[in-house]
Design an enzyme around this catalytic site. Structure first.
Site, short mmCIF file in Angstrom:
data_model
loop_
_atom_site.label_atom_id
_atom_site.label_comp_id
_atom_site.label_asym_id
_atom_site.label_seq_id
_atom_site.Cartn_x
_atom_site.Cartn_y
_atom_site.Cartn_z
CG ASP A 30 -2.04 0.98 1.14
OD1 ASP A 30 -1.77 2.20 1.05
OD2 ASP A 30 -3.20 0.55 1.16
CG ASN A 87 -12.48 -1.04 4.05
OD1 ASN A 87 -12.78 -1.41 5.17
ND2 ASN A 87 -11.29 -0.55 3.76
CD GLN A 94 -15.16 -0.62 -2.21
OE1 GLN A 94 -16.31 -0.68 -1.79
NE2 GLN A 94 -14.74 -1.32 -3.24
CG HIS A 100 -8.83 -3.22 -2.14
ND1 HIS A 100 -9.90 -2.56 -2.72
CD2 HIS A 100 -8.44 -2.47 -1.09
CE1 HIS A 100 -10.13 -1.43 -2.05
NE2 HIS A 100 -9.26 -1.36 -1.06
CG LEU A 101 -7.87 -9.69 2.04
CD1 LEU A 101 -9.11 -9.45 2.88
CD2 LEU A 101 -7.75 -11.17 1.71
CG HIS A 102 -6.76 -3.12 3.30
ND1 HIS A 102 -6.05 -1.98 3.01
CD2 HIS A 102 -8.00 -2.92 2.79
CE1 HIS A 102 -6.82 -1.12 2.37
NE2 HIS A 102 -8.02 -1.67 2.23
#
Length: 114
Positions: A30, A87, A94, A100-102
């Site tokens: 990120d 999210n 979001q 997407h997966l954090h």
């Protein structure tokens, strides 16, 4: 989707610090990390958000989680613990409408998270 930044990252059109990729998913650091380890795991296919991960995408959802586990092992946070966050929608913050997966780790996480 040509105007989606995550689609462009997955296609290699925008540079990113990729830490894992396969035929279905890409994981990259990120640019605004919220923890010492903050990696985003995205599908190569454009899916707008978690609500779109219905029956047709059950296998893809599993691949996102499996890739997140691989990232946790690679980043050496699997044994100490990490958090996975998805999210959905603006109130949940979001900001990119591509599911997407954090993967967050490398520090103690607090509860409740929001």
């Amino acid at each position: 989707m040509e105007d989606c930044i995550f689609c462009r990252i997955a296609a290699g059109d925008i540079p990113a610090q990729v830490v894992y990729q396969d035929d279905d998913v890409v994981a990259f650091r990120d640019t605004n990390p919220q923890a010492p380890v903050h990696v985003l795991v995205i599908p190569r296919e454009h899916v707008p958000g978690p609500l779109a991960l219905g029956d047709d995408y059950a296998a893809l959802a599993g691949k996102l989680v499996a890739a997140a586990a691989q990232v946790a092992r690679q980043e050496d946070i699997a044994d100490t613990g990490y958090r996975l966050v998805m999210n959905e929608g603006r109130q949940a913050q979001q900001s990119v409408f591509h599911v997407h997966l954090h993967v967050l780790g490398g520090r103690a996480m607090h509860w409740p998270p929001g």
